[in-house]
Design a protein around this motif. Structure first.
Motif, short mmCIF file in Angstrom:
data_model
loop_
_atom_site.label_atom_id
_atom_site.label_comp_id
_atom_site.label_asym_id
_atom_site.label_seq_id
_atom_site.Cartn_x
_atom_site.Cartn_y
_atom_site.Cartn_z
N ARG A 230 0.83 -1.21 0.00
CA ARG A 230 0.00 0.00 0.00
C ARG A 230 0.86 1.26 0.00
O ARG A 230 0.47 2.30 -0.52
N GLU A 231 2.05 1.15 0.59
CA GLU A 231 2.93 2.32 0.67
C GLU A 231 3.71 2.58 -0.63
O GLU A 231 4.28 3.66 -0.79
N ALA A 232 3.74 1.64 -1.53
CA ALA A 232 4.56 1.78 -2.75
C ALA A 232 3.71 2.31 -3.91
O ALA A 232 2.59 1.84 -4.12
N ASP A 233 4.24 3.27 -4.66
CA ASP A 233 3.50 3.71 -5.85
C ASP A 233 3.77 2.76 -7.01
O ASP A 233 4.56 1.82 -6.88
N GLU A 234 3.09 3.01 -8.14
CA GLU A 234 3.17 2.06 -9.25
C GLU A 234 4.61 1.90 -9.74
O GLU A 234 5.08 0.79 -10.01
N ALA A 235 5.33 3.03 -9.85
CA ALA A 235 6.71 2.98 -10.35
C ALA A 235 7.59 2.16 -9.40
O ALA A 235 8.45 1.38 -9.84
N ALA A 236 7.37 2.33 -8.10
CA ALA A 236 8.18 1.59 -7.11
C ALA A 236 7.85 0.09 -7.18
O ALA A 236 8.76 -0.75 -7.05
N LEU A 237 6.58 -0.23 -7.35
CA LEU A 237 6.20 -1.65 -7.45
C LEU A 237 6.87 -2.28 -8.66
O LEU A 237 7.40 -3.39 -8.59
N LEU A 238 6.83 -1.55 -9.78
CA LEU A 238 7.45 -2.08 -11.00
C LEU A 238 8.96 -2.20 -10.82
O LEU A 238 9.54 -3.25 -11.12
N ALA A 239 9.58 -1.15 -10.30
CA ALA A 239 11.04 -1.14 -10.17
C ALA A 239 11.51 -2.28 -9.27
O ALA A 239 12.54 -2.93 -9.55
N SER A 240 10.78 -2.54 -8.19
CA SER A 240 11.25 -3.60 -7.29
C SER A 240 11.02 -4.98 -7.89
O SER A 240 11.72 -5.94 -7.55
N ALA A 241 10.03 -5.10 -8.79
CA ALA A 241 9.77 -6.42 -9.40
C ALA A 241 10.75 -6.75 -10.52
O ALA A 241 11.03 -7.93 -10.78
N LEU A 242 11.26 -5.72 -11.21
CA LEU A 242 12.05 -5.99 -12.42
C LEU A 242 13.28 -6.88 -12.21
O LEU A 242 13.55 -7.75 -13.03
#
Ligand code: DI6
Ligand code: FE
Length: 403
Positions: free
Chosen positions: A112-124
């Motif tokens: 919930r604390e992560a924005d879309e860009a952060a979610l994507l960046a951590s998954a890559l």
């Protein structure tokens, strides 16, 4: 005019098409592709004239398989659970960790604390680890938001993976993954007030390819899952279910009743559930990474699945809690060593049967008309893919006909 197709030559091709040869193997084979599709595959001595002027790519005897398909992941999530891993090693069980407010719910807070860009960046980086082993199709679930906004954000981040990397993404809405803290003891209200409206919203934004749930004592009861599945049916979305992972609540039978694509985990599945899956054509998705991480001892009923002819897929279950794994090759090895699946069953599990678990029929095998999604390996025999532990023999990956 010169033809623009490409022709792989001097290869051994594991087509995974059912037939006489194990792995559908064609030795000394060639494979022609054009416009992102396979146009021909066969013996190297029998290349039709039409493909002879394609750009030749000699593979020096390497093995070609379909691009691997990871059909069950939670790869989009905030944070990690290394501390929980440590707790379990100090004696706490997975269920105890979950009931103490850890487990899935702690990842919900971080997500919930992560924005879309952060979610994507951590998954890559995790995605890249899978790609490095020849993955060309990746399923990604929501389920760590448990509110409409975050569930939708997770699905948008999942879709965005396909813009950032050359691979195909298939999404599953997993709103019924856990009961969030603010709905503790009110699972029914969560299903009606959050989960189902979030599903409708995500579907209207075309973010959902299938609907999943977690049917378990620490998650949702079959009647609650059924309410979500009724909405999926109304929206013409296929369903799948985390079933019989920690206990037997009859989840696989419920999934089969809804014609589910797959029932996943299924360590505690009984013969009646196996028969129901066979009848419905539901794929068994086996997740050895979670079995291993949780030090489970109840093995999925592999023999009964074989006897009843239920197709078995394998997946990483990549998630921060029960399966922090980003390797399909290791998944294959674990399935063989822990569950006595054969190397051929393991390779089917990450190709043809994984495609079926996602409802896809244009990938997972190598044949004319299929997508040109391939993995080229520096191995002599396909059994080597499941045999080694922690060794990656990938030579190259071809996605949509392009390296
Ligand atoms: N079963 C699992 O193994 C994962 N989800 C599920 O329903 C675990 C997810 C997690 O622990 O974060
Ligand atoms: Fe899962």
């Amino acid at each position: 005019m010169r033809n623009t197709g490409r022709l792989l030559t001097d290869a051994h091709v594991a087509t995974m098409v059912a037939g006489d040869a194990p792995y559908g193997l064609i030795e000394n084979a060639a494979l022609a592709m054009q416009d992102g599709r396979i146009v021909w595959v066969g013996h190297g001595d029998a290349i039709p004239d039409a493909y002879r002027d394609f750009e030749a790519i000699p593979l020096e005897g390497r093995l070609v398989t379909p691009g691997l398909i990871d059909c069950h992941t939670h790869i989009i999530h905030g944070g990690d659970r290394a501390v929980e891993f440590e707790m379990r090693l100090n004696g706490a069980s997975y269920e105890e960790v979950a009931r103490a407010g850890g487990g899935i719910v702690s990842t919900v807070t971080a997500t919930r604390e992560a924005d879309e860009a952060a979610l994507l960046a951590s998954a890559l980086p995790r995605v890249d680890a899978l790609l490095a082993e020849g993955v060309t199709v990746l399923e990604v679930k929501s389920g760590y938001g448990l509110d409409t906004e975050t569930e939708l954000r997770m699905l948008r981040a999942a879709r965005a993976i396909a813009d950032a990397r050359p691979l195909r993404i298939v999404t599953s809405f997993l709103g019924a993954h856990a009961v969030p803290a603010d709905f503790a003891g009110r699972a029914d209200a969560y299903i009606d007030d959050i989960c189902i409206p979030a599903l409708r919203a995500a579907h209207s934004q075309r973010l959902v390819d299938a609907v999943d749930g977690f049917c378990e004592g620490i998650a949702f009861q079959p009647e609650q899952i059924a309410r979500v599945f009724d909405v999926a049916k109304e929206l013409s979305l296929p369903v799948k279910l985390h079933a019989e992972q920690l206990s037997n609540l009859g989840g696989a039978k419920l999934a089969a009743r809804y014609g589910a694509l797959s029932a996943d985990h299924i360590e505690y599945l009984d013969e009646e559930g196996v028969a129901a899956m066979a009848e419905a054509g539901t794929v068994a998705v086996i997740l050895p990474g979670a079995f291993y991480t949780l030090r489970e001892t109840q093995r999925p009923p592999i023999d009964a699945l074989r006897t009843h002819g239920v197709p078995m897929a394998l997946a990483s279950d990549c998630n921060p809690g029960s399966s922090p794994m980003t390797s399909l090759l290791l998944t294959m090895n674990m399935a063989c060593t822990l569950f006595r699946m054969t190397p051929e069953e393991a390779l089917r599990g990450v190709t043809i049967h994984a495609a079926r678990a996602l409802g896809l029929d244009d990938c997972g095998t190598l044949a004319a008309g299929q997508r040109a999604d391939l993995a080229v390996w520096d191995v002599k025999h396909p059994a080597e893919l499941a045999y080694r532990i922690g060794f990656n023999p990938l030579h190259s990956r071809i996605f949509g006909g392009t390296a």
